[in-house]
Design an enzyme around this catalytic site. Structure first.
Site, PDB file in Angstrom:
ATOM      1  N   GLU A 111       1.101  -2.183   4.744  1.00  0.00           N
ATOM      2  CA  GLU A 111       0.964  -1.468   3.221  1.00  0.00           C
ATOM      3  C   GLU A 111      -0.252  -1.710   2.717  1.00  0.00           C
ATOM      4  O   GLU A 111      -1.497  -2.380   3.396  1.00  0.00           O
ATOM      5  CB  GLU A 111       1.642  -2.616   2.328  1.00  0.00           C
ATOM      6  CG  GLU A 111       3.549  -2.424   1.883  1.00  0.00           C
ATOM      7  CD  GLU A 111       4.213  -3.179   1.260  1.00  0.00           C
ATOM      8  OE1 GLU A 111       3.612  -3.994  -0.116  1.00  0.00           O
ATOM      9  OE2 GLU A 111       5.491  -3.766   1.641  1.00  0.00           O
ATOM     10  N   HIS A 227       1.905  -0.290 -10.368  1.00  0.00           N
ATOM     11  CA  HIS A 227       2.232  -0.149  -9.358  1.00  0.00           C
ATOM     12  C   HIS A 227       2.818   1.745  -8.921  1.00  0.00           C
ATOM     13  O   HIS A 227       2.632   2.480 -10.089  1.00  0.00           O
ATOM     14  CB  HIS A 227       3.678  -0.366  -9.014  1.00  0.00           C
ATOM     15  CG  HIS A 227       4.398   0.110  -7.403  1.00  0.00           C
ATOM     16  ND1 HIS A 227       4.534   0.169  -7.179  1.00  0.00           N
ATOM     17  CD2 HIS A 227       4.598  -0.836  -6.012  1.00  0.00           C
ATOM     18  CE1 HIS A 227       4.499   0.427  -4.839  1.00  0.00           C
ATOM     19  NE2 HIS A 227       4.119  -0.876  -4.916  1.00  0.00           N
ATOM     20  N   ARG A 273      -3.999  -1.198  -4.452  1.00  0.00           N
ATOM     21  CA  ARG A 273      -3.635  -0.409  -5.115  1.00  0.00           C
ATOM     22  C   ARG A 273      -3.648   0.031  -6.250  1.00  0.00           C
ATOM     23  O   ARG A 273      -3.595   1.352  -7.119  1.00  0.00           O
ATOM     24  CB  ARG A 273      -2.369  -1.745  -5.419  1.00  0.00           C
ATOM     25  CG  ARG A 273      -0.262  -1.167  -5.477  1.00  0.00           C
ATOM     26  CD  ARG A 273       0.110  -2.376  -5.945  1.00  0.00           C
ATOM     27  NE  ARG A 273       1.228  -2.219  -4.686  1.00  0.00           N
ATOM     28  CZ  ARG A 273       2.002  -3.714  -4.410  1.00  0.00           C
ATOM     29  NH1 ARG A 273       2.155  -4.258  -5.408  1.00  0.00           N
ATOM     30  NH2 ARG A 273       2.833  -3.775  -3.899  1.00  0.00           N
ATOM     31  N   HIS A 330       4.243  -3.759 -13.456  1.00  0.00           N
ATOM     32  CA  HIS A 330       4.414  -4.634 -12.175  1.00  0.00           C
ATOM     33  C   HIS A 330       3.812  -5.746 -12.002  1.00  0.00           C
ATOM     34  O   HIS A 330       5.065  -6.132 -11.693  1.00  0.00           O
ATOM     35  CB  HIS A 330       3.840  -3.286 -10.515  1.00  0.00           C
ATOM     36  CG  HIS A 330       5.328  -3.751  -9.459  1.00  0.00           C
ATOM     37  ND1 HIS A 330       6.272  -3.811  -9.317  1.00  0.00           N
ATOM     38  CD2 HIS A 330       4.253  -4.440  -8.207  1.00  0.00           C
ATOM     39  CE1 HIS A 330       6.729  -4.115  -7.692  1.00  0.00           C
ATOM     40  NE2 HIS A 330       5.209  -4.656  -7.013  1.00  0.00           N
ATOM     41  N   ARG A 365      -4.014  -7.962  -6.408  1.00  0.00           N
ATOM     42  CA  ARG A 365      -2.989  -8.474  -5.546  1.00  0.00           C
ATOM     43  C   ARG A 365      -3.305  -7.188  -4.672  1.00  0.00           C
ATOM     44  O   ARG A 365      -2.406  -6.420  -4.577  1.00  0.00           O
ATOM     45  CB  ARG A 365      -1.935  -8.830  -6.524  1.00  0.00           C
ATOM     46  CG  ARG A 365      -0.594  -9.052  -5.508  1.00  0.00           C
ATOM     47  CD  ARG A 365       0.265 -10.004  -6.069  1.00  0.00           C
ATOM     48  NE  ARG A 365       0.911  -9.014  -6.205  1.00  0.00           N
ATOM     49  CZ  ARG A 365       1.958  -8.067  -6.141  1.00  0.00           C
ATOM     50  NH1 ARG A 365       2.141  -8.231  -4.599  1.00  0.00           N
ATOM     51  NH2 ARG A 365       2.716  -7.076  -6.862  1.00  0.00           N
TER      52      ARG A 365
END
Ligand code: SIN
Length: 520
Positions: A111, A227, A273, A330, A365
């Site tokens: 990811e 997100h 992200r 998110h 994160r």
């Protein structure tokens, strides 16, 4: 009044891991607002990041976590996360968690901002659910753990500066007072503070608000992760389109059908992200943004069964169609400030998982580090509870929490009734989305502050769940806005249009009793 040894608020991955550990030493009550299956944990799709490949993998996982966090990660916390993660995941495997395998080997996907494929997944895109089910199966067999569903935390009891329990609202509307040697908050995040969120309805920031009202310090509340890819269609829920889709090769394309990430980051669709979320927001000003998997030669229905089922309701198919997406709230990187063992600034109070801020995520994160956080820090916090003794006997005096119930119940011009309470909450959520969302500036944040002040006048009161949640959302919103206004720089998930640069010195924000400070 009831007396237990340990009270755990929240039954997601952090709460259950902690309860399991605490049960070795005494009686544990775990409370959760709805059914046990309903937590942010159960909604986690993509997976759990864990370095099972030895020392080099662990070292790389640490560096990936550090660099995604944009200079603000607490290295000690991150090192504990990545070093203890493999052992905790081995435990899950021993308790029967079934991660996806190929030829007997654990499958690993990649990811955003991970230098290696290291993300384990289960049932394709239902990793959190599989973990939650196996953890629950395990703790249900432990006699000293009582699981209390449909029970909402109202306030913490504080006596002489020490947390000694909590007042709770049960499913029948009755208030219960539970005294405990220690209270461990594992109540998850607060995505419901924004109108657009991937989080379930239970994520109303109850633990943070309870801790803050009790006098605990909170930290880094301005860092809310959006997100990048939640489903975007009129009237549709902001269902998560897992980052694992990009891990398996999905492109992001704009309304002209162009891939655009090369203009924003060298890692393209697998950039951190915060970078991807801002890029989509900017491209989205000129039309829709889509995930495109049409070129990916894989059985996408088998790999992503949950997402495929959701999309089928809209007559969309990952292998055939462009999927419209835009960012949604998110994950909260801030929370109740703790040390790396879950100790808060209040004796008797511990916190783990999304409600806590160890600094492990810094300003942003790393993808799929959240389930691992709950697992590792749930156990660490429980070990600290045990190590600290927490033998102090609780006396029977009236504590601050009893007064808080009275305060929550009263109020002059407050809105009353279900419909009015829902309208009040919807107004707060829209205000936050509009003025304290992904791109911020002082003018908008001040507008948010004025809006919150106005909402305070009509705050829903009463001891029923939605009124309590409204009160908690208001506390969390205030913490986010004040901290965001105070941080005059852009870093990680916090982007200020009026301060687009990052300061040279990284500092954590801290708030306690209305005072905002910044500490290195
Ligand atoms: C996702 O599947 O994209 C969510 C995983 C996470 O929040 O890290």
């Amino acid at each position: 009044m009831e007396q237990v040894d340990f009270l755990v608020v929240g039954a997601g991955i952090a709460g259950l891991s902690a309860a399991n550990c605490l049960s070795r030493l005494g009686s544990v009550v775990v409370v959760t607002k709805e059914e046990l299956a309903e937590s942010n944990t159960a909604y986690a799709q993509g997976g759990i990041a864990v370095a099972m490949g030895g020392d080099e993998d662990v070292a790389l996982h640490l560096e990936d976590t550090m660099s995604a966090g944009d200079g603000l990660v607490n290295r000690e916390a991150a090192a504990m996360l990545v070093e203890q993660g493999p052992q905790r995941v081995e435990e899950l495997l021993a308790w029967g968690t079934k991660f996806d395998r190929e030829n007997g080997e654990l499958m690993r996907t990649r990811e955003g901002a991970h230098s290696l494929p290291r993300i384990l997944h289960a049932n394709g895109d239902a990793t959190g659910k599989e973990i939650a089910v196996s953890l629950l199966r395990h703790v249900r067999e432990v006699d000293s753990i009582e699981l209390m569903e449909w029970t909402t935390g109202v306030d913490l009891l504080v006596e002489n500066g020490r947390v000694t329990g909590a007042t709770l609202l049960d499913g029948e509307g009755g208030v219960r007072v539970v005294r405990a040697k220690a209270v461990l908050l594992a109540s998850g995040g607060a995505g419901q503070v924004y109108s657009d969120t991937t989080n379930p309805a239970v994520a109303t920031g109850d633990g943070i608000a309870m801790a803050y009202r009790a006098g605990a310090e909170v930290s880094n509340m301005e860092f809310y992760q959006f997100h990048p890819t939640a489903f975007s269609a009129p009237g549709a829920p902001r269902f998560l389109m897992s980052e694992a889709l990009r891990g398996e090769g999905a492109y992001l394309v704009n309304a002209k059908g162009e891939r655009f990430m090369e203009r924003y980051h060298r890692l393209l669709e697998l950039a951190p992200r915060d970078v991807v979320a801002r890029a989509i927001t900017r491209e989205g000003m000129d039309g829709e943004v889509y995930l495109d998997m049409r070129h990916v030669k894989k059985d996408l229905q088998a790999r992503f069964p949950g997402i495929s089922r959701f999309l089928a309701q809209y007559r969309l198919d990952l292998g055939r169609d462009l999927i419209p997406v835009r960012p949604a709230a998110h994950y909260m990187m801030g929370g109740v400030r703790t040390d790396v063992h879950g100790r808060t600034s209040l004796p008797g109070l511990y916190a783990a998982g999304e409600v806590a801020c160890t600094g492990v995520h810094g300003a942003n994160r790393l993808a799929s580090n959240s389930l691992l956080e709950g697992l590792v820090f749930g156990v660490l916090a429980a070990e600290a509870v045990i190590a600290d003794g927490n033998e102090r006997k609780v006396d029977g005096q009236r504590a601050d929490g009893d007064l808080a119930v009275d305060r929550a119940a009263s109020g002059g011009s407050s809105v009353t009734g279900e419909a009015a309470t829902e309208r009040w909450i919807a107004e707060l959520r829209s205000l936050m989305w509009k003025y304290a969302g992904l791109l911020r500036d002082a003018e908008g944040l001040r507008q948010a502050q004025r809006g919150l002040d106005a909402l305070a006048v009509t705050m829903p009161r009463g001891i029923f769940r939605r009124a309590l949640e409204a009160r908690n959302l208001h506390v969390v919103a205030g913490l986010i806005v004040t901290s965001a206004l105070g941080r005059e720089e852009s870093r990680g998930a916090h982007y200020r249009n009026d301060f687009p640069e990052r300061n040279t010195v990284a500092r954590h924000s801290a708030m306690r009793a209305g005072e905002l400070t910044f500490v290195s």
